[in-house]
Design a protein around this motif. Sequence first.
Motif, PDB file in Angstrom:
ATOM      1  N   LEU A 194       0.229   7.240 -11.613  1.00  0.00           N
ATOM      2  CA  LEU A 194       1.251   6.508 -10.860  1.00  0.00           C
ATOM      3  C   LEU A 194       1.292   5.044 -11.252  1.00  0.00           C
ATOM      4  O   LEU A 194       2.351   4.458 -11.443  1.00  0.00           O
ATOM      5  CB  LEU A 194       0.997   6.640  -9.354  1.00  0.00           C
ATOM      6  CG  LEU A 194       1.306   7.992  -8.715  1.00  0.00           C
ATOM      7  CD1 LEU A 194       0.752   8.033  -7.297  1.00  0.00           C
ATOM      8  CD2 LEU A 194       2.795   8.251  -8.734  1.00  0.00           C
ATOM      9  N   ALA A 195       0.112   4.434 -11.362  1.00  0.00           N
ATOM     10  CA  ALA A 195       0.050   3.027 -11.733  1.00  0.00           C
ATOM     11  C   ALA A 195       0.650   2.799 -13.123  1.00  0.00           C
ATOM     12  O   ALA A 195       1.406   1.850 -13.332  1.00  0.00           O
ATOM     13  CB  ALA A 195      -1.392   2.533 -11.692  1.00  0.00           C
ATOM     14  N   GLY A 196       0.355   3.686 -14.054  1.00  0.00           N
ATOM     15  CA  GLY A 196       0.915   3.570 -15.399  1.00  0.00           C
ATOM     16  C   GLY A 196       2.426   3.725 -15.394  1.00  0.00           C
ATOM     17  O   GLY A 196       3.135   2.998 -16.099  1.00  0.00           O
ATOM     18  N   ARG A 197       2.943   4.636 -14.611  1.00  0.00           N
ATOM     19  CA  ARG A 197       4.390   4.831 -14.528  1.00  0.00           C
ATOM     20  C   ARG A 197       5.055   3.669 -13.799  1.00  0.00           C
ATOM     21  O   ARG A 197       6.208   3.332 -14.096  1.00  0.00           O
ATOM     22  CB  ARG A 197       4.703   6.159 -13.835  1.00  0.00           C
ATOM     23  CG  ARG A 197       4.315   7.342 -14.706  1.00  0.00           C
ATOM     24  CD  ARG A 197       4.472   8.703 -14.096  1.00  0.00           C
ATOM     25  NE  ARG A 197       5.474   8.841 -13.086  1.00  0.00           N
ATOM     26  CZ  ARG A 197       5.381   9.657 -12.027  1.00  0.00           C
ATOM     27  NH1 ARG A 197       4.287  10.380 -11.864  1.00  0.00           N
ATOM     28  NH2 ARG A 197       6.331   9.733 -11.151  1.00  0.00           N
ATOM     29  N   PHE A 198       4.348   3.060 -12.853  1.00  0.00           N
ATOM     30  CA  PHE A 198       4.895   1.917 -12.114  1.00  0.00           C
ATOM     31  C   PHE A 198       5.121   0.741 -13.051  1.00  0.00           C
ATOM     32  O   PHE A 198       6.106   0.033 -12.937  1.00  0.00           O
ATOM     33  CB  PHE A 198       3.930   1.527 -10.993  1.00  0.00           C
ATOM     34  CG  PHE A 198       4.474   0.446 -10.096  1.00  0.00           C
ATOM     35  CD1 PHE A 198       5.318   0.775  -9.047  1.00  0.00           C
ATOM     36  CD2 PHE A 198       4.151  -0.870 -10.299  1.00  0.00           C
ATOM     37  CE1 PHE A 198       5.832  -0.208  -8.218  1.00  0.00           C
ATOM     38  CE2 PHE A 198       4.643  -1.861  -9.471  1.00  0.00           C
ATOM     39  CZ  PHE A 198       5.492  -1.533  -8.433  1.00  0.00           C
ATOM     40  N   LEU A 199       4.188   0.542 -13.973  1.00  0.00           N
ATOM     41  CA  LEU A 199       4.310  -0.587 -14.893  1.00  0.00           C
ATOM     42  C   LEU A 199       5.497  -0.397 -15.791  1.00  0.00           C
ATOM     43  O   LEU A 199       6.178  -1.241 -16.197  1.00  0.00           O
ATOM     44  CB  LEU A 199       3.048  -0.740 -15.753  1.00  0.00           C
ATOM     45  CG  LEU A 199       1.812  -1.131 -14.953  1.00  0.00           C
ATOM     46  CD1 LEU A 199       0.592  -1.103 -15.868  1.00  0.00           C
ATOM     47  CD2 LEU A 199       1.971  -2.500 -14.339  1.00  0.00           C
ATOM     48  N   GLN A 245      -4.681   3.658  -1.805  1.00  0.00           N
ATOM     49  CA  GLN A 245      -4.359   4.168  -0.482  1.00  0.00           C
ATOM     50  C   GLN A 245      -3.499   5.432  -0.533  1.00  0.00           C
ATOM     51  O   GLN A 245      -3.302   6.079   0.485  1.00  0.00           O
ATOM     52  CB  GLN A 245      -3.616   3.096   0.321  1.00  0.00           C
ATOM     53  CG  GLN A 245      -4.381   1.803   0.460  1.00  0.00           C
ATOM     54  CD  GLN A 245      -5.698   1.989   1.178  1.00  0.00           C
ATOM     55  OE1 GLN A 245      -5.758   2.598   2.231  1.00  0.00           O
ATOM     56  NE2 GLN A 245      -6.763   1.475   0.591  1.00  0.00           N
ATOM     57  N   THR A 246      -2.979   5.748  -1.700  1.00  0.00           N
ATOM     58  CA  THR A 246      -2.120   6.920  -1.851  1.00  0.00           C
ATOM     59  C   THR A 246      -2.943   8.193  -1.729  1.00  0.00           C
ATOM     60  O   THR A 246      -4.047   8.278  -2.254  1.00  0.00           O
ATOM     61  CB  THR A 246      -1.419   6.879  -3.231  1.00  0.00           C
ATOM     62  OG1 THR A 246      -0.625   5.701  -3.296  1.00  0.00           O
ATOM     63  CG2 THR A 246      -0.537   8.080  -3.449  1.00  0.00           C
ATOM     64  N   LEU A 280       0.874  -1.178   0.000  1.00  0.00           N
ATOM     65  CA  LEU A 280       0.000   0.000   0.000  1.00  0.00           C
ATOM     66  C   LEU A 280       0.909   1.224   0.000  1.00  0.00           C
ATOM     67  O   LEU A 280       1.176   1.809   1.039  1.00  0.00           O
ATOM     68  CB  LEU A 280      -0.903  -0.006   1.238  1.00  0.00           C
ATOM     69  CG  LEU A 280      -1.755  -1.254   1.409  1.00  0.00           C
ATOM     70  CD1 LEU A 280      -2.283  -1.358   2.823  1.00  0.00           C
ATOM     71  CD2 LEU A 280      -2.881  -1.268   0.409  1.00  0.00           C
ATOM     72  N   PRO A 281       1.436   1.598  -1.160  1.00  0.00           N
ATOM     73  CA  PRO A 281       2.450   2.650  -1.192  1.00  0.00           C
ATOM     74  C   PRO A 281       1.930   4.016  -0.775  1.00  0.00           C
ATOM     75  O   PRO A 281       0.818   4.403  -1.095  1.00  0.00           O
ATOM     76  CB  PRO A 281       2.900   2.666  -2.644  1.00  0.00           C
ATOM     77  CG  PRO A 281       1.768   2.117  -3.413  1.00  0.00           C
ATOM     78  CD  PRO A 281       1.079   1.146  -2.501  1.00  0.00           C
ATOM     79  N   ASP A 282       2.749   4.706  -0.037  1.00  0.00           N
ATOM     80  CA  ASP A 282       2.528   6.116   0.282  1.00  0.00           C
ATOM     81  C   ASP A 282       3.576   6.872  -0.515  1.00  0.00           C
ATOM     82  O   ASP A 282       4.720   7.011  -0.091  1.00  0.00           O
ATOM     83  CB  ASP A 282       2.678   6.353   1.787  1.00  0.00           C
ATOM     84  CG  ASP A 282       2.421   7.793   2.188  1.00  0.00           C
ATOM     85  OD1 ASP A 282       2.001   8.594   1.320  1.00  0.00           O
ATOM     86  OD2 ASP A 282       2.645   8.120   3.363  1.00  0.00           O
ATOM     87  N   PRO A 339      10.947   2.977   5.567  1.00  0.00           N
ATOM     88  CA  PRO A 339      10.289   1.943   4.759  1.00  0.00           C
ATOM     89  C   PRO A 339       8.798   2.159   4.565  1.00  0.00           C
ATOM     90  O   PRO A 339       8.176   1.456   3.796  1.00  0.00           O
ATOM     91  CB  PRO A 339      10.515   0.688   5.583  1.00  0.00           C
ATOM     92  CG  PRO A 339      10.435   1.169   6.991  1.00  0.00           C
ATOM     93  CD  PRO A 339      11.042   2.570   6.967  1.00  0.00           C
ATOM     94  N   ARG A 340       8.176   3.102   5.253  1.00  0.00           N
ATOM     95  CA  ARG A 340       6.719   3.231   5.185  1.00  0.00           C
ATOM     96  C   ARG A 340       6.242   4.148   4.058  1.00  0.00           C
ATOM     97  O   ARG A 340       5.068   4.132   3.712  1.00  0.00           O
ATOM     98  CB  ARG A 340       6.181   3.743   6.511  1.00  0.00           C
ATOM     99  CG  ARG A 340       6.509   2.817   7.657  1.00  0.00           C
ATOM    100  CD  ARG A 340       5.373   2.770   8.636  1.00  0.00           C
ATOM    101  NE  ARG A 340       5.651   2.144   9.894  1.00  0.00           N
ATOM    102  CZ  ARG A 340       5.917   0.875  10.100  1.00  0.00           C
ATOM    103  NH1 ARG A 340       6.029   0.067   9.095  1.00  0.00           N
ATOM    104  NH2 ARG A 340       6.124   0.392  11.300  1.00  0.00           N
ATOM    105  N   ALA A 341       7.104   4.949   3.518  1.00  0.00           N
ATOM    106  CA  ALA A 341       6.748   5.858   2.434  1.00  0.00           C
ATOM    107  C   ALA A 341       7.991   6.088   1.597  1.00  0.00           C
ATOM    108  O   ALA A 341       9.106   5.868   2.055  1.00  0.00           O
ATOM    109  CB  ALA A 341       6.234   7.182   2.995  1.00  0.00           C
ATOM    110  N   GLY A 342       7.790   6.496   0.365  1.00  0.00           N
ATOM    111  CA  GLY A 342       8.947   6.755  -0.473  1.00  0.00           C
ATOM    112  C   GLY A 342       8.556   7.205  -1.856  1.00  0.00           C
ATOM    113  O   GLY A 342       7.377   7.366  -2.173  1.00  0.00           O
ATOM    114  N   THR A 343       9.550   7.390  -2.673  1.00  0.00           N
ATOM    115  CA  THR A 343       9.320   7.843  -4.043  1.00  0.00           C
ATOM    116  C   THR A 343       8.852   6.670  -4.902  1.00  0.00           C
ATOM    117  O   THR A 343       9.015   5.504  -4.547  1.00  0.00           O
ATOM    118  CB  THR A 343      10.606   8.414  -4.648  1.00  0.00           C
ATOM    119  OG1 THR A 343      11.569   7.369  -4.764  1.00  0.00           O
ATOM    120  CG2 THR A 343      11.172   9.558  -3.799  1.00  0.00           C
TER     121      THR A 343
END
Length: 76
Positions: free
Chosen positions: A71-76, A60-61, A21-23, A31-35
């Motif tokens: 974000l999801a598109g860039r993650f892929l 959750q972001t 659940l990335p923040d 470790p709980r949030a990041g780029t």
Amino acid sequence: MDSGDDDGKQPDDPERISRTLPDITEAEKPPRAGTLGQYIDCARAAAGAGVHDLVVDFGQTQAGLAERVDLAGRFL
């Protein structure tokens, strides 16, 4: 004996699934949030450690729908 699927897994290999659940932040705060880049690196490390499926819940972001889709598109 069955040699497994084409993905190289054997029939008795356990499934390895991870969920995050990335923040997403602009600052590096593991470790709980990041780029986004840090989360991408973590996903690559998980794959290298044998994780078969990675569930990333951008819902959750703290961002609007359009930004979460981006974000999801860039993650892929």
